[in-house]
Design a protein around this motif. Structure first.
Motif, mmCIF file in Angstrom:
data_model
loop_
_atom_site.group_PDB
_atom_site.id
_atom_site.type_symbol
_atom_site.label_atom_id
_atom_site.label_comp_id
_atom_site.label_asym_id
_atom_site.label_seq_id
_atom_site.Cartn_x
_atom_site.Cartn_y
_atom_site.Cartn_z
ATOM 1 N N SER A 45 10.376 0.027 7.011
ATOM 2 C CA SER A 45 9.190 -0.434 6.291
ATOM 3 C C SER A 45 9.125 0.182 4.902
ATOM 4 O O SER A 45 9.638 1.278 4.668
ATOM 5 N N THR A 46 8.470 -0.537 4.002
ATOM 6 C CA THR A 46 8.243 -0.038 2.660
ATOM 7 C C THR A 46 6.764 0.295 2.511
ATOM 8 O O THR A 46 5.911 -0.581 2.643
ATOM 9 N N TYR A 47 6.472 1.547 2.259
ATOM 10 C CA TYR A 47 5.092 1.994 2.078
ATOM 11 C C TYR A 47 4.761 2.021 0.594
ATOM 12 O O TYR A 47 5.588 2.379 -0.236
ATOM 13 N N ILE A 48 3.540 1.671 0.292
ATOM 14 C CA ILE A 48 3.043 1.627 -1.085
ATOM 15 C C ILE A 48 2.059 2.783 -1.249
ATOM 16 O O ILE A 48 1.239 3.040 -0.368
ATOM 17 N N VAL A 49 2.131 3.471 -2.378
ATOM 18 C CA VAL A 49 1.174 4.524 -2.687
ATOM 19 C C VAL A 49 0.039 3.882 -3.475
ATOM 20 O O VAL A 49 0.261 3.317 -4.546
ATOM 21 N N SER A 50 -1.164 3.953 -2.935
ATOM 22 C CA SER A 50 -2.310 3.343 -3.622
ATOM 23 C C SER A 50 -2.843 4.287 -4.696
ATOM 24 O O SER A 50 -2.545 5.480 -4.698
ATOM 25 N N ASN A 51 -3.643 3.741 -5.573
ATOM 26 C CA ASN A 51 -4.318 4.546 -6.592
ATOM 27 C C ASN A 51 -5.516 5.284 -6.007
ATOM 28 O O ASN A 51 -6.199 6.003 -6.719
ATOM 29 N N PHE A 52 -5.797 5.071 -4.728
ATOM 30 C CA PHE A 52 -6.988 5.626 -4.089
ATOM 31 C C PHE A 52 -6.679 6.836 -3.203
ATOM 32 O O PHE A 52 -7.549 7.321 -2.494
ATOM 33 N N GLY A 53 -5.433 7.304 -3.182
ATOM 34 C CA GLY A 53 -5.106 8.512 -2.432
ATOM 35 C C GLY A 53 -4.650 8.293 -1.008
ATOM 36 O O GLY A 53 -4.804 9.182 -0.173
ATOM 37 N N PHE A 54 -4.090 7.129 -0.709
ATOM 38 C CA PHE A 54 -3.522 6.877 0.611
ATOM 39 C C PHE A 54 -2.301 5.986 0.466
ATOM 40 O O PHE A 54 -2.046 5.432 -0.595
ATOM 41 N N LYS A 55 -1.542 5.859 1.560
ATOM 42 C CA LYS A 55 -0.355 5.008 1.577
ATOM 43 C C LYS A 55 -0.587 3.878 2.551
ATOM 44 O O LYS A 55 -1.358 4.003 3.498
ATOM 45 N N TYR A 56 0.122 2.770 2.339
ATOM 46 C CA TYR A 56 -0.030 1.621 3.231
ATOM 47 C C TYR A 56 1.203 0.742 3.184
ATOM 48 O O TYR A 56 2.034 0.856 2.291
ATOM 49 N N LYS A 57 1.298 -0.107 4.206
ATOM 50 C CA LYS A 57 2.377 -1.102 4.255
ATOM 51 C C LYS A 57 1.783 -2.395 4.791
ATOM 52 O O LYS A 57 0.755 -2.395 5.475
ATOM 53 N N PHE A 58 2.440 -3.480 4.466
ATOM 54 C CA PHE A 58 2.041 -4.771 5.020
ATOM 55 C C PHE A 58 2.924 -5.083 6.209
ATOM 56 O O PHE A 58 4.148 -5.090 6.097
ATOM 57 N N ASN A 59 2.303 -5.330 7.355
ATOM 58 C CA ASN A 59 3.025 -5.780 8.540
ATOM 59 C C ASN A 59 3.258 -7.284 8.438
ATOM 60 O O ASN A 59 4.258 -7.802 8.910
ATOM 61 N N LYS A 60 2.300 -7.955 7.813
ATOM 62 C CA LYS A 60 2.389 -9.386 7.551
ATOM 63 C C LYS A 60 1.683 -9.614 6.226
ATOM 64 O O LYS A 60 0.544 -9.192 6.028
ATOM 65 N N LYS A 61 2.388 -10.272 5.288
ATOM 66 C CA LYS A 61 1.839 -10.509 3.956
ATOM 67 C C LYS A 61 1.591 -11.991 3.765
ATOM 68 O O LYS A 61 2.468 -12.813 3.987
ATOM 69 N N SER A 62 0.387 -12.321 3.363
ATOM 70 C CA SER A 62 -0.006 -13.706 3.123
ATOM 71 C C SER A 62 0.416 -14.143 1.721
ATOM 72 O O SER A 62 0.629 -13.314 0.843
ATOM 73 N N GLU A 63 0.509 -15.437 1.543
ATOM 74 C CA GLU A 63 0.829 -15.982 0.228
ATOM 75 C C GLU A 63 -0.432 -16.275 -0.591
ATOM 76 O O GLU A 63 -0.357 -16.623 -1.755
#
Length: 168
Positions: free
Chosen positions: A49-67
């Motif tokens: 998985s690819t995790y994204i660092v948010s500007n809000f102080g947490f990390k996240y990933k998309f399990n399913k990404k919508s268009e």
């Protein structure tokens, strides 16, 4: 004779000390570092998985990404579900425990991490958020199942966005 005297002001008993503040700062820095290290270990185990660092102080990933390209704006009503896990991926609250939630963006109170995380999602997105304790329930916990200073993992599904200016 005694009643004519002016009252004498009492001096404060408490003395201000910066040592308590310094201890608190050091404790919080160590807590945040430990939680970030735990999340880094979790990310290493989830190497696909690819995790994204948010500007809000947490990390996240998309399990399913919508268009869909519309992000929630202030005043929009969001319909979503979520589950809460501890750092070891042990379920704390299931989606059925919590139920379907509705939230008016920036007009209602929800935990800070979820409030900011929902703004990063589109309809149909399913995301996993790694929230340090200060972004969720902090030093109080939730007084039920979430412990004090417990970092949490939220799995969130954004079902619908009712735009503020749309007639329902």
């Amino acid at each position: 004779m005694f009643s004519c005297n002016n009252p004498e002001a009492r001096k404060p008993i408490l003395k201000k000390s910066s040592s308590t503040m310094e201890e608190s700062v050091l404790f919080n820095k160590a807590l945040i570092t430990a939680q970030e290290n735990a999340f880094e270990n979790l990310i290493k185990k989830d190497s696909l998985s690819t995790y994204i660092v948010s500007n809000f102080g947490f990390k996240y990933k998309f399990n399913k990404k919508s268009e869909v390209g519309y992000f929630p704006e202030i005043g929009d009503e969001i319909v979503y579900t979520y589950e809460i896990f501890d750092i070891n991926m042990q379920l704390i609250y299931s989606a059925s425990d919590i139920g379907i939630q509705k939230y008016v963006v920036d007009k209602q109170e929800i935990v800070e991490g979820l409030r900011e995380g929902l703004k990063l999602m589109n309809v149909g997105d399913n995301a996993t958020f790694l929230f340090p304790s200060h972004k969720v329930f902090g030093y109080l916990g939730d007084q039920k199942k979430v412990e004090i200073n417990q970092p949490l993992i939220y799995k969130v599904q954004l079902i619908k966005i009712n735009k503020k200016n749309e007639s329902n």
